[in-house]
Motif scaffolding. Structure first.
Motif, PDB file in Angstrom:
ATOM      1  N   ARG A 288       0.842  -1.192   0.000  1.00  0.00           N
ATOM      2  CA  ARG A 288       0.000   0.000   0.000  1.00  0.00           C
ATOM      3  C   ARG A 288       0.883   1.249   0.000  1.00  0.00           C
ATOM      4  O   ARG A 288       1.864   1.335   0.736  1.00  0.00           O
ATOM      5  N   LEU A 289       0.529   2.215  -0.831  1.00  0.00           N
ATOM      6  CA  LEU A 289       1.292   3.451  -0.922  1.00  0.00           C
ATOM      7  C   LEU A 289       0.931   4.402   0.209  1.00  0.00           C
ATOM      8  O   LEU A 289      -0.211   4.434   0.674  1.00  0.00           O
ATOM      9  N   SER A 290       1.915   5.184   0.630  1.00  0.00           N
ATOM     10  CA  SER A 290       1.656   6.322   1.514  1.00  0.00           C
ATOM     11  C   SER A 290       1.472   7.548   0.631  1.00  0.00           C
ATOM     12  O   SER A 290       2.379   7.918  -0.116  1.00  0.00           O
ATOM     13  N   ILE A 291       0.289   8.150   0.685  1.00  0.00           N
ATOM     14  CA  ILE A 291      -0.032   9.270  -0.202  1.00  0.00           C
ATOM     15  C   ILE A 291      -0.376  10.494   0.642  1.00  0.00           C
ATOM     16  O   ILE A 291      -1.151  10.404   1.597  1.00  0.00           O
ATOM     17  N   TYR A 292       0.226  11.615   0.291  1.00  0.00           N
ATOM     18  CA  TYR A 292      -0.072  12.865   0.984  1.00  0.00           C
ATOM     19  C   TYR A 292       0.010  14.017  -0.014  1.00  0.00           C
ATOM     20  O   TYR A 292       0.407  13.829  -1.175  1.00  0.00           O
ATOM     21  N   THR A 293      -0.387  15.195   0.428  1.00  0.00           N
ATOM     22  CA  THR A 293      -0.417  16.361  -0.454  1.00  0.00           C
ATOM     23  C   THR A 293       0.599  17.393  -0.007  1.00  0.00           C
ATOM     24  O   THR A 293       0.953  17.480   1.167  1.00  0.00           O
ATOM     25  N   ARG A 294       1.056  18.169  -0.968  1.00  0.00           N
ATOM     26  CA  ARG A 294       1.881  19.341  -0.707  1.00  0.00           C
ATOM     27  C   ARG A 294       1.263  20.527  -1.434  1.00  0.00           C
ATOM     28  O   ARG A 294       0.631  20.364  -2.475  1.00  0.00           O
ATOM     29  N   HIS A 295       1.427  21.713  -0.880  1.00  0.00           N
ATOM     30  CA  HIS A 295       0.933  22.960  -1.474  1.00  0.00           C
ATOM     31  C   HIS A 295      -0.594  22.983  -1.557  1.00  0.00           C
ATOM     32  O   HIS A 295      -1.158  23.726  -2.341  1.00  0.00           O
ATOM     33  N   GLY A 296      -1.257  22.172  -0.797  1.00  0.00           N
ATOM     34  CA  GLY A 296      -2.714  22.150  -0.813  1.00  0.00           C
ATOM     35  C   GLY A 296      -3.263  21.978   0.586  1.00  0.00           C
ATOM     36  O   GLY A 296      -2.533  21.682   1.529  1.00  0.00           O
ATOM     37  N   ASN A 318     -10.227  16.929  -3.091  1.00  0.00           N
ATOM     38  CA  ASN A 318     -11.226  17.998  -3.070  1.00  0.00           C
ATOM     39  C   ASN A 318     -10.686  19.172  -2.271  1.00  0.00           C
ATOM     40  O   ASN A 318     -10.150  18.993  -1.171  1.00  0.00           O
ATOM     41  N   SER A 319     -10.852  20.385  -2.822  1.00  0.00           N
ATOM     42  CA  SER A 319     -10.312  21.563  -2.159  1.00  0.00           C
ATOM     43  C   SER A 319     -11.165  22.779  -2.485  1.00  0.00           C
ATOM     44  O   SER A 319     -11.851  22.825  -3.518  1.00  0.00           O
ATOM     45  N   SER A 320     -11.105  23.774  -1.610  1.00  0.00           N
ATOM     46  CA  SER A 320     -11.739  25.053  -1.913  1.00  0.00           C
ATOM     47  C   SER A 320     -10.862  25.815  -2.897  1.00  0.00           C
ATOM     48  O   SER A 320      -9.676  25.512  -3.068  1.00  0.00           O
ATOM     49  N   CYS A 321     -11.445  26.819  -3.545  1.00  0.00           N
ATOM     50  CA  CYS A 321     -10.694  27.603  -4.528  1.00  0.00           C
ATOM     51  C   CYS A 321      -9.657  28.513  -3.878  1.00  0.00           C
ATOM     52  O   CYS A 321      -8.877  29.163  -4.582  1.00  0.00           O
ATOM     53  N   CYS A 322      -9.641  28.559  -2.544  1.00  0.00           N
ATOM     54  CA  CYS A 322      -8.595  29.333  -1.864  1.00  0.00           C
ATOM     55  C   CYS A 322      -7.227  28.677  -2.026  1.00  0.00           C
ATOM     56  O   CYS A 322      -6.200  29.317  -1.813  1.00  0.00           O
ATOM     57  N   PHE A 323      -7.216  27.385  -2.379  1.00  0.00           N
ATOM     58  CA  PHE A 323      -5.965  26.647  -2.567  1.00  0.00           C
ATOM     59  C   PHE A 323      -5.976  26.049  -3.972  1.00  0.00           C
ATOM     60  O   PHE A 323      -6.371  24.892  -4.166  1.00  0.00           O
ATOM     61  N   PRO A 324      -5.565  26.827  -4.982  1.00  0.00           N
ATOM     62  CA  PRO A 324      -5.679  26.380  -6.375  1.00  0.00           C
ATOM     63  C   PRO A 324      -4.579  25.422  -6.814  1.00  0.00           C
ATOM     64  O   PRO A 324      -4.662  24.863  -7.896  1.00  0.00           O
ATOM     65  N   ASN A 325      -3.540  25.229  -6.001  1.00  0.00           N
ATOM     66  CA  ASN A 325      -2.427  24.361  -6.382  1.00  0.00           C
ATOM     67  C   ASN A 325      -2.397  23.123  -5.495  1.00  0.00           C
ATOM     68  O   ASN A 325      -2.778  23.176  -4.320  1.00  0.00           O
ATOM     69  N   VAL A 326      -1.906  22.029  -6.047  1.00  0.00           N
ATOM     70  CA  VAL A 326      -1.708  20.829  -5.245  1.00  0.00           C
ATOM     71  C   VAL A 326      -0.637  19.965  -5.900  1.00  0.00           C
ATOM     72  O   VAL A 326      -0.469  19.979  -7.130  1.00  0.00           O
ATOM     73  N   GLU A 327       0.102  19.255  -5.069  1.00  0.00           N
ATOM     74  CA  GLU A 327       1.043  18.244  -5.535  1.00  0.00           C
ATOM     75  C   GLU A 327       0.749  16.972  -4.757  1.00  0.00           C
ATOM     76  O   GLU A 327       0.784  16.963  -3.526  1.00  0.00           O
ATOM     77  N   LEU A 328       0.423  15.908  -5.471  1.00  0.00           N
ATOM     78  CA  LEU A 328       0.167  14.613  -4.854  1.00  0.00           C
ATOM     79  C   LEU A 328       1.462  13.816  -4.841  1.00  0.00           C
ATOM     80  O   LEU A 328       2.130  13.680  -5.870  1.00  0.00           O
ATOM     81  N   VAL A 329       1.814  13.285  -3.676  1.00  0.00           N
ATOM     82  CA  VAL A 329       3.072  12.562  -3.507  1.00  0.00           C
ATOM     83  C   VAL A 329       2.767  11.164  -2.976  1.00  0.00           C
ATOM     84  O   VAL A 329       2.007  11.011  -2.013  1.00  0.00           O
ATOM     85  N   ALA A 330       3.343  10.145  -3.613  1.00  0.00           N
ATOM     86  CA  ALA A 330       3.171   8.755  -3.187  1.00  0.00           C
ATOM     87  C   ALA A 330       4.537   8.145  -2.908  1.00  0.00           C
ATOM     88  O   ALA A 330       5.476   8.310  -3.685  1.00  0.00           O
ATOM     89  N   VAL A 331       4.644   7.426  -1.783  1.00  0.00           N
ATOM     90  CA  VAL A 331       5.899   6.791  -1.379  1.00  0.00           C
ATOM     91  C   VAL A 331       5.622   5.317  -1.105  1.00  0.00           C
ATOM     92  O   VAL A 331       4.696   4.985  -0.352  1.00  0.00           O
ATOM     93  N   ASP A 332       6.415   4.423  -1.730  1.00  0.00           N
ATOM     94  CA  ASP A 332       6.236   3.002  -1.456  1.00  0.00           C
ATOM     95  C   ASP A 332       7.156   2.568  -0.319  1.00  0.00           C
ATOM     96  O   ASP A 332       7.901   3.380   0.240  1.00  0.00           O
ATOM     97  N   LYS A 333       7.115   1.285   0.027  1.00  0.00           N
ATOM     98  CA  LYS A 333       7.875   0.799   1.178  1.00  0.00           C
ATOM     99  C   LYS A 333       9.376   0.794   0.939  1.00  0.00           C
ATOM    100  O   LYS A 333      10.156   0.627   1.877  1.00  0.00           O
TER     101      LYS A 333
END
Length: 370
Positions: A288-296, A318-333
């Protein structure tokens, strides 16, 4: 005796009446302070300096790294030298600071270090040419016993790896007791006793056995200690456990959908508008991946499916328009990292959202058809 603020700067005179010898020690507190370490050069594709894994060697050249703190608060301060003081406060060595690429890190080179214990004093010139001094509260010492330990920095699960070491005696001939240990109890080695003559170097080795079931990423700290009746030396080496078959392939990420747009006008109303993003991560194996967000600052939902030898993870953000940027990061074992970035598109002022425009067109078509 304690002085209370405000304290007048300048020269102070302290008069003590005593019938016995005494010493006076003055201490203070300031945002300007320093830390120091002894370092040594290392070779390789990217040569440089690394922390010395043990005490500095007597009678040899040494390099000290000095990190100063609080310098932005005193722009007029000029740091110049480092002095090594004995227990009576007398200067035994004094060398100039050498600047590095970092404004708060300096290097100092000593041809030799004092044989007896010493404290480190940072010297410079402050505002109005006042003398600046900061002294370490601890006493450093040198050794005449050099210990070096060598091994591959990574060890595989279920393998046996050789750990070699050498001990050099720069003092008088002595009987040494050498002990090799690690914090995971992977090394099963008994202490050994060796006679080492002056300026002689002896070599030895031990075996580290990594059992099956050890988690990849486990850090093993190996310590080699050589002790005689006159002196002792030590060295520390960290090894990392890796899987038998190393997977160096990072998870892949593709943006598969984006819903809604954010209005370009009325930034104050951004919390009333929202947007969402769908992404697809594919990784090797069933972990299972560890997934988190940056800049969001939104919420994450995930759904996982197994596809042959791959794990497919669908992520909805899902985000409000106050935070228009996001980076999704996934890390495996195996600490491989995959990521993808997205920015919500801004809707032109006065235009309807894309979803609303689609609904309006559909309604017009229905009316014409009737």
């Amino acid at each position: 005796m304690r002085l209370h603020s405000p304290i007048d700067p300048g020269d102070w005179e302290l008069i003590v009446f005593s019938g016995i010898p005494y010493r006076v020690k003055v201490t203070g507190q300031s945002v300007v302070d320093f830390m120091y370490d002894f370092v040594e050069p290392f070779e390789g594709p990217h040569p440089g300096l690394t922390l010395l894994a043990g005490r500095p060697m007597a009678g040899t050249a040494s390099i000290m790294s000095v990190t100063a703190t609080g310098l932005p608060h005193y722009t007029s301060l000029l740091l110049r030298d480092v002095a090594l003081l004995n227990a009576r406060g007398e200067v035994q060595r004094k060398e100039p600071l050498k600047s590095t690429s970092s404004p708060d890190i300096f290097l100092v080179e000593f041809e030799t270090l004092p044989d007896d214990g010493f404290s480190v004093q940072l010297q410079g010139v402050g505002e109005n040419s006042t003398e600046f001094r900061r002294q370490s509260p601890t006493i450093a010492s040198v050794t005449k016993t050099r210990v070096k330990v060598n091994a591959d920095p990574s060890v595989k699960v279920g393998s046996n790896v050789n750990v070699s070491f050498n001990v050099t005696n720069a003092g008088p001939s002595s009987q040494y007791r050498i002990l090799i240990t690690d914090d995971q109890n992977f090394i099963q080695s008994k202490p050994m006793s060796l006679m080492i003559d002056t300026d002689q170097t002896v070599e030895g080795n031990s075996i580290i056995s990594v059992p099956e079931g050890t988690d990849p990423g486990t850090v093993v700290t190996v310590t080699v200690v050589a002790r005689s009746s006159l002196d002792f030396g030590y060295s520390i080496l960290e090894l990392t456990v890796v899987s038998k078959v190393q997977d160096l392939r990072a998870p892949t990420c593709d943006v598969v959908g984006r819903i809604s747009e954010c209005p370009a006008e009325s930034p104050a109303q951004c919390s009333l508008q929202s947007w969402s993003l769908s992404a697809r991560f594919v990784s090797q194996g069933a972990d299972r991946l560890s997934i988190y967000t940056r800049h969001g600052n939104g919420s994450l939902d995930r759904e996982e499916t197994q596809d042959g030898g791959q794990m497919v993870t669908l992520v909805t953000y899902n985000s409000s328009c106050c935070f228009p940027n996001v980076e999704l990061v996934a890390v495996d074992k195996r600490w491989n990292v995959g990521k993808c970035s997205s920015r919500v598109r801004s809707r032109a002022p006065g235009s309807a959202p894309r979803n609303a425009a689609i609904l309006l067109v559909a309604a017009l078509v229905a009316c014409l058809a009737s």
